[in-house]
Design an enzyme around this catalytic site. Structure first.
Site, PDB file in Angstrom:
ATOM      1  CB  ALA A 251      -0.919  -0.001   1.217  1.00  0.00           C
TER       2      ALA A 251
ATOM      3  CB  CYS B  50      -3.154  -7.141   4.965  1.00  0.00           C
ATOM      4  SG  CYS B  50      -2.732  -5.523   5.662  1.00  0.00           S
TER       5      CYS B  50
ATOM      6  CE  LYS C 226       1.669 -11.565   0.539  1.00  0.00           C
ATOM      7  NZ  LYS C 226       2.322 -10.234   0.557  1.00  0.00           N
TER       8      LYS C 226
ATOM      9  CG  ASN D 284       5.791 -12.279   0.744  1.00  0.00           C
ATOM     10  OD1 ASN D 284       4.880 -11.790   1.400  1.00  0.00           O
ATOM     11  ND2 ASN D 284       6.782 -11.537   0.314  1.00  0.00           N
TER      12      ASN D 284
ATOM     13  N   GLY E 139       9.082  -7.578  -1.393  1.00  0.00           N
ATOM     14  CA  GLY E 139       8.450  -6.304  -1.093  1.00  0.00           C
ATOM     15  C   GLY E 139       9.455  -5.244  -0.714  1.00  0.00           C
TER      16      GLY E 139
END
Length: 340
Positions: free
Chosen positions: A26, A108, A147, A208, A232
């Site tokens: 974000a 998230c 995810k 990830n 990321g």
């Protein structure tokens, strides 16, 4: 050893060539940054998360996140929410807006997301997970991906069960962050759960968490058997990481860091892309954080980084920012040449 050469996996009808994918972040993985990362070798770049509450999409932030004009590759749009019908409607709206792939966020850990029983909070309710996945897949004319995290907390790791639910629902790809929701971004990511997910599902799996170098990417691929890695924070100010990973996996040789002249040229292009995308006033503000990341990773000392940020942050016009970048890198180029 993980096999050399280019890896190929599929998301529905789409062949994805490469092993390094840009994570949705974000306020960071906007269209200018996604386009830049693709040119540097990212096999896929997932958009910033948008809410499933489509009545809120008229805000400038949501409109920018949904904009498809100017995208230079497959457009994967991530949605978050907790109500199956609402999520299905959001998925259809994303497709109408130009999405090639719809990605569902159940990873998230942010409080403002989890407090609404969305994101990784959903992992506590496997029945609701199933209902959401079934509704979104049924409503979507494009592939749907998911995810997740390894679980809710260290005592409740249910990623393998979620993976089986996802496969049965028709999900086409699964990304797993190697931490639980309770871990947030603290401690080190663990990859054994991701390896178990790879073993227990036929879906392509992306690993990830804490992948910040070509060597770490190879280690995680070997340890988990994943189809690719998602990166990321390590890409902030360093989009070259994708091509470095691709080269290392293909040849076993570590690529050199970009010369300062290349960093300057890339940063200038990135800044101009932000001005064009957001408009000058908003683009100038957005540019500040990206500039800071480039400086932190490429200038020779922290003193130089701090001095550059002090000069850059008060600037209000694109031409002022661009001029300062040219000046700063001209000053530091001789240092690089002497070091070489």
């Amino acid at each position: 050893m993980y096999p050399r050469g280019i890896n190929l996996f599929h998301i529905g009808p789409y062949a994805i060539e490469g092993r390094a994918v840009l994570a949705p972040m974000a306020g960071i993985s906007d269209q200018p940054f996604r386009n830049l990362c693709r040119t540097q070798g990212a096999a896929l770049a997932v958009s910033e998360m948008v809410t499933s509450q489509t009545h809120l999409w008229q805000s400038r932030k949501s409109q920018n996140r949904l904009k498809s004009d100017g995208e230079n590759g497959l457009r994967s749009v991530q949605i978050a929410g907790s109500e199956p019908t609402q999520m299905a409607e959001a998925a259809k709206a994303c497709v109408d807006a130009g999405a090639h792939i719809v990605d569902i966020n159940m990873g998230c850990p942010a409080k403002k997301v989890c407090n609404k029983a969305a994101g990784s909070a959903l992992l506590q309710d496997e029945g609701l997970v199933n209902d959401i996945l079934q509704a979104v897949v049924e409503a979507s004319l494009v592939p749907v991906t998911l995810k997740i995290r390894t679980g809710w907390d260290t005592n409740n790791k249910n990623a393998c069960r979620i993976a089986r639910i996802a496969q049965d629902a028709g999900i086409q790809l699964l990304t797993v962050h190697g931490r639980t929701r309770a871990c947030r971004f603290n401690g080190e990511a663990e990859y054994s759960t991701i390896a178990a997910v790879v073993t227990e599902t036929d879906l392509p799996v992306i690993a990830n968490g804490d992948i910040n170098s070509p060597e770490k990417a190879q280690q995680v691929l070997e340890q988990t058997g994943a189809a690719a890695v998602m990166i990321g924070r390590a890409t902030q100010g360093n989009p070259w990481l994708f091509q470095q990973i691709n080269a290392f996996l293909a040849t076993g040789e570590k690529a050199q860091q970009p010369h300062l002249a290349e960093v300057a040229q890339t940063l200038l292009k990135h800044l101009n892309a932000m001005y064009n995308f957001y408009g000058q006033e908003h683009g100038v503000r957005i540019a500040r954080k990206h500039f800071a990341w480039y400086m932190d990773k490429h200038l020779p000392t922290q003193e130089a980084v701090k001095a550059a940020r002090r000069q850059f942050n008060p600037l209000l016009l694109p031409q002022e920012q661009l001029k300062l970048v040219r000046t700063l890198f001209t000053e530091h180029l001789p240092l690089e040449e002497e070091a070489a």
